[in-house]
Design a protein around this motif. Structure first.
Motif, PDB file in Angstrom:
ATOM      1  N   ASP A  14     -15.534 -15.320   8.502  1.00 27.42           N
ATOM      2  CA  ASP A  14     -15.085 -14.264   7.489  1.00 27.42           C
ATOM      3  C   ASP A  14     -14.020 -14.852   6.857  1.00 27.42           C
ATOM      4  OD1 ASP A  14     -16.450 -11.407   8.931  1.00 27.42           O
ATOM      5  OD2 ASP A  14     -17.498 -13.025   7.939  1.00 27.42           O
ATOM      6  N   ASP A  15     -12.941 -15.087   7.767  1.00 21.53           N
ATOM      7  CA  ASP A  15     -11.573 -15.526   7.257  1.00 21.53           C
ATOM      8  C   ASP A  15     -11.707 -16.864   6.451  1.00 21.53           C
ATOM      9  OD1 ASP A  15      -9.622 -14.514  10.057  1.00 21.53           O
ATOM     10  OD2 ASP A  15     -10.193 -13.490   8.269  1.00 21.53           O
ATOM     11  N   GLU A  17     -14.548 -17.728   4.499  1.00 20.08           N
ATOM     12  CA  GLU A  17     -15.056 -17.434   3.260  1.00 20.08           C
ATOM     13  C   GLU A  17     -14.093 -16.702   2.268  1.00 20.08           C
ATOM     14  OE1 GLU A  17     -17.832 -18.066   2.302  1.00 20.08           O
ATOM     15  OE2 GLU A  17     -17.354 -16.908   0.367  1.00 20.08           O
ATOM     16  N   LEU A  18     -13.227 -15.731   2.759  1.00 17.10           N
ATOM     17  CA  LEU A  18     -12.102 -15.028   2.221  1.00 17.10           C
ATOM     18  C   LEU A  18     -11.035 -16.076   1.570  1.00 17.10           C
ATOM     19  CD1 LEU A  18     -11.663 -11.795   4.306  1.00 17.10           C
ATOM     20  CD2 LEU A  18     -12.576 -12.000   2.066  1.00 17.10           C
ATOM     21  N   ARG A  21     -12.604 -18.222  -1.032  1.00 15.43           N
ATOM     22  CA  ARG A  21     -12.687 -17.261  -2.250  1.00 15.43           C
ATOM     23  C   ARG A  21     -11.335 -17.328  -2.711  1.00 15.43           C
ATOM     24  NH1 ARG A  21     -12.437 -12.100  -3.762  1.00 15.43           N
ATOM     25  NH2 ARG A  21     -13.709 -11.533  -5.433  1.00 15.43           N
ATOM     26  N   LYS A  25     -10.223 -18.278  -6.549  1.00 17.65           N
ATOM     27  CA  LYS A  25      -9.325 -17.362  -7.310  1.00 17.65           C
ATOM     28  C   LYS A  25      -8.268 -17.890  -8.008  1.00 17.65           C
ATOM     29  CE  LYS A  25     -10.292 -12.881  -8.091  1.00 17.65           C
ATOM     30  NZ  LYS A  25     -10.098 -11.537  -8.206  1.00 17.65           N
ATOM     31  N   LYS A 118      -1.357 -13.687   8.515  1.00 18.08           N
ATOM     32  CA  LYS A 118      -2.258 -12.997   7.595  1.00 18.08           C
ATOM     33  C   LYS A 118      -2.284 -11.634   7.525  1.00 18.08           C
ATOM     34  CE  LYS A 118      -5.728 -16.081   9.975  1.00 18.08           C
ATOM     35  NZ  LYS A 118      -6.923 -16.123  10.403  1.00 18.08           N
ATOM     36  N   ASP A 121      -4.862  -6.686   4.464  1.00 17.25           N
ATOM     37  CA  ASP A 121      -4.971  -6.254   3.035  1.00 17.25           C
ATOM     38  C   ASP A 121      -5.293  -7.616   2.318  1.00 17.25           C
ATOM     39  OD1 ASP A 121      -3.360  -3.917   0.740  1.00 17.25           O
ATOM     40  OD2 ASP A 121      -4.504  -5.846   0.196  1.00 17.25           O
ATOM     41  N   PHE A 122      -6.520  -7.501   1.838  1.00 12.16           N
ATOM     42  CA  PHE A 122      -7.016  -8.720   0.974  1.00 12.16           C
ATOM     43  C   PHE A 122      -6.281  -9.042   0.060  1.00 12.16           C
ATOM     44  CE2 PHE A 122      -9.760 -12.064   0.521  1.00 12.16           C
ATOM     45  CZ  PHE A 122     -10.096 -12.171  -0.759  1.00 12.16           C
ATOM     46  N   ILE A 123      -5.762  -8.195  -0.817  1.00 14.56           N
ATOM     47  CA  ILE A 123      -4.927  -8.406  -2.049  1.00 14.56           C
ATOM     48  C   ILE A 123      -3.634  -9.286  -1.650  1.00 14.56           C
ATOM     49  CG2 ILE A 123      -3.449  -7.644  -3.784  1.00 14.56           C
ATOM     50  CD1 ILE A 123      -5.746  -5.240  -3.913  1.00 14.56           C
TER      51      ILE A 123
END
Lengths: 147, 648
Positions: A14-15, A17-18, A21, A25, A118, A121-123
């Motif tokens: 998951d990390d 992938e994030l 992304r 971005k 890390k 909060d994704f933002i």
């Protein structure tokens, strides 16, 4: 030629992938090589094992290193990197969720260039990745490769 | 005494005078009287015998001897003069008288050689022998005068008679000299008496040849002689009486002294009784003591023991006395050193030794000993008392063993605790890592959805995703808080003097920096001294003041105070705000983990802050409590103690 590669050493899919992304971005379009554990990371860097045959001269521009890894953990990878002439000066950014002071201290002691926590909060995470990319890939002057 | 000696001396002098006068022819008158003569002679003879008896009773060794000899002389003279008294003028008449003189002279002269031979045996038979011989000779002279040499021839004394008397006279003179010497040497008046008599007899014998029967001088001589005898007897009687008086006096004094002696003896006896009784009492005391008591002489040999010593050594009293004290210990040299020290310093206290029983068992003891001194202050010996410390030692050993066990247990427990701590540490480490990762995924992909698929989501869908995100973040916060809280119990406290006032100001500054837009009135005490861990106390103030900051966010004129106040004699600190306050009815829930009295929508927070404060304050040995009113603000008080809390 001389594509600036990023080596991401991270076991959490998951990390990964994030992170991928977040990089996208921020328009960081460098190649992202992912090593799922410490051994894979070492193999890649030195062209051994799984990556036997790879040109070891072509090192990544920066290594994003997670600490808690299966098989060989992050600190050990770092140590081996610093022990080897080839990877001694390769920039390593420890990217970990650990808030342990111990890890921070050991990381720097072993020669990490940077330590980033890390955020959940994704933002914030995206912003951190952006900063990382901008800095290490664009701003920072790496050690020149021997010709 | 003087009288008699003077009288006698007078008689002697008179005799001398009369002899001279007679010699010169002055006392020519003549008187013939047989009876008178016989009386005078008889008196003289008896007197001589009496004097002889007196003399036999003289004291003093030499005196006894001389007394015996002179006494015998008097006996001889006495007996012969008695015969002379009985005789008629003729040969026996003169012979007996001359013989008397000679016998007397001989014995008198023998005083020169007094002291030879055995007095006791002589005393028994000599007087008797003398008397018998004299008696025999007297009889012989009287009745067989023909057989004896003539004394008178043609009205003149024969040469034989003259010789006899001259000899006698010489002997008497010699005796006189001796007796005078003796008087000079001893001062004994009796010698003076005898000297005077000897002198008298000497004169008489020497002038005998010139005497005329019935003449004046002849009569004078008889008188003088009798007088002398009488004076002598008088002298001796007086002496005897004086002696009796003296003896009576002496006996009296003796009697008195005896009486006193008896009294003193009685007293002594009584004192002795007392002493004996005290001795018995003391002895009982010694014997009653359970502690072995022993007296040791300066040579280290035992002089006395009590029953307890017999018991602890297993030897009888008789066996112990005289033996070396150090023989009965497991370490004789140590014992010797002990009593050497006692002799040197006068005493020794709690000297540890072990007594060995005859049968092998050993008794640990502590010795207390003191020296005792005789009247001259010299050390006469050592008195030592032992205290059986077997029980003591056993108790000590037990305590030591318990302590060791305790220490062992403490070590084990500490190891356990450390192990537990390490486990906890490891746990929280992995927790912090492992728990956050999924949260990150939840948040991350939710956000990714929101961003990348916003077109496909309606408002509600987006809202759901937003809730998912916020929950994930909240959970992350909770994890952090929990981990922080658990760490608090394990972190090492470094106590120091801290100025809470300065700390509060630093916290206030931080709060202001984080939200520069807010205007809050801070009233912080200048000095607030406390003793504690500065990092932990910062967390306390951070939480309390952070809360105050939070709960005054809606107040138009927020005010946060920090200061000190006295509570039950101790210093207490407080943080006061005029914010939202709380319902005091729910005060007890304030410090429960995750319990909140306000919804998170109003005031954010996980509810762990106050628990953290409580835990830190308690670790400092203090307590925290709160006062509040809804809408009127809250005051949080806490105390800190100088010592660590018993249960950290």
């Amino acid at each position: 030629m001389n594509k600036k590669t990023i080596l991401l050493v991270e076991d959490n899919a998951d990390d990964v992938e994030l992170t991928r992304r977040a990089l996208k971005k921020n328009n960081i379009l460098n190649d992202l090589v992912v090593a799922g554990d410490g051994v894979e990371a070492i193999d890649y860097l030195f062209g051994t094992g799984r990556y036997a045959g790879r040109q070891a001269e072509e090192l990544p521009t920066v290594v994003l290193l997670d600490l808690k890894l299966p098989k060989l953990d992050g600190m050990e990878v770092l140590r081996r990197m610093r022990d080897d002439e080839r990877t001694k000066y390769l920039p390593v950014v420890i990217l970990t969720s650990s808030k342990e002071e111990r890890d921070l201290v050991n990381g720097y002691k072993l020669g990490a260039n940077s330590y980033i926590r890390k955020p959940v909060d994704f933002i914030q995470f995206t912003s951190a990745v952006e900063n990382l990319g901008l800095y290490w890939l664009l701003l920072n002057e790496p050690l020149p490769r021997p010709a | 005494m003087r009288l008699f000696s003077l009288a006698l001396a007078g008689v002697v002098a008179l005799s001398a005078v009369t002899f001279v006068l007679g010699f010169l022819g002055w006392l020519q008158w003549r008187m013939e009287s047989e009876p008178l003569h016989s009386t005078l002679e008889a008196g003289g003879g008896l007197a001589a015998l009496v004097v002889g008896v007196f003399l036999l009773r003289k004291d003093g060794e030499r005196g006894q001897w001389k007394g015996l000899l002179v006494g015998c002389g008097f006996f001889g003279m006495g007996i012969l003069d008695l015969f002379h008294a009985a005789a008629l003028p003729g040969h026996g008449f003169v012979l007996t008288h001359s013989a008397a003189g000679l016998v007397g002279g001989v014995f008198f002269a023998l005083t020169w050689v007094a002291g030879v031979g055995r007095y006791e045996s002589l005393k028994r038979w000599l007087p008797l022998a003398v008397i018998s011989c004299a008696g025999a000779f007297g009889l012989w002279s009287l009745f067989l005068q023909g057989t004896l040499p003539p004394m008178v021839a043609d009205g003149e004394f024969t040469a034989f008679a003259k010789t006899l008397n001259l000899l006698a006279g010489a002997l008497f003179a010699a005796a006189a000299a001796r007796l005078l010497l003796d008087y000079r040497l001893t001062g004994n008046k009796d010698y003076l008496l005898l000297f005077l008599m000897a002198l008298l007899f000497a004169m008489a014998s020497l002038t005998f040849q010139f005497s005329r029967l019935w003449g004046g001088q002849w009569w004078a001589w008889h008188m003088e002689r009798l007088a002398a005898f009488l004076f002598a007897i008088g002298w001796m009687t007086k002496t005897a009486m004086d002696n009796l008086a003296v003896r009576a006096e002496v006996e009296n004094r003796l009697g008195e002294a005896n009486r006193l002696l008896v009294l003193e003896v009685e007293e002594r006896r009584r004192a002795w009784e007392e002493l004996r009784r005290a001795g018995a009492y003391n002895r009982s005391l010694l014997e009653a003591s359970l502690d072995p008591l022993v007296t040791i002489g300066p040579d280290g040999k035992i002089t006395d023991v009590n029953a307890a010593t017999e018991a602890v050594t297993g030897f009888a009293r008789e066996e112990l006395i005289g033996t070396d004290f150090s023989d009965y210990f497991t370490e004789p040299d140590k014992a010797k050193a002990g009593y050497a020290q006692a002799f040197k310093e006068g005493l020794v206290r709690d000297y540890p030794l072990e007594v060995r029983h005859r049968e092998g068992s050993v008794t640990p003891v502590l010795y207390n000993a003191t020296v005792y001194r005789d009247e001259e202050g010299r050390v006469a010996g050592l008195f030592a008392a032992a205290r059986d410390v077997t029980e003591l030692k056993r108790a000590e050993a037990k305590i030591r063993k318990l302590n060791e066990e305790l220490e062992q247990r403490v070590i084990e427990r500490t190891a356990q605790l450390e192990a537990a701590n390490r486990e906890l540490e490891a746990f929280s480490y992995s927790t912090s890592h492992d728990l956050r990762a999924p949260l990150r995924s939840i948040d991350g992909f939710s956000q990714a959805l929101l961003e990348d698929y916003s077109g496909s989501l309606d408002a509600k869908g987006k809202d759901y995703l937003r809730r998912v995100r916020s929950s994930a973040q909240r959970m992350s916060q909770l994890i952090d808080d929990l981990l922080g809280l658990s760490r608090l119990s394990r972190v090492e406290m470094h106590r120091a003097e801290v100025n809470l006032g300065a700390l509060a100001r630093a916290v206030a500054l931080e709060l202001q920096k984080a939200e520069p837009g807010r205007k809050v009135n801070f009233s912080i005490a200048e000095e607030a001294g406390a003793n504690g861990d500065v990092r932990l106390l910062r967390i306390v103030l951070g939480n309390l003041m952070g809360n105050a900051w939070k709960f005054t966010s809606r107040h138009p004129a927020p005010r946060i105070e920090f200061g000190t106040v006295e509570f039950e004699g101790k210093a207490a600190y407080f943080v006061r705000d005029n914010g939202a306050g709380f319902d005091p009815a729910y005060a007890s829930k304030l410090f429960s983990p995750f319990q909140r009295l306000h919804p998170a929508s109003e005031f954010p927070g996980t509810g762990i802050g106050l628990v953290t404060v409580q835990r830190i304050v308690r670790r400092h040995g203090g307590e925290v409590w709160a006062e509040g009113e809804v809408g009127r603000g809250a005051t949080f008080y806490f105390t800190l103690s100088r010592k660590e809390a018993a249960d950290e």
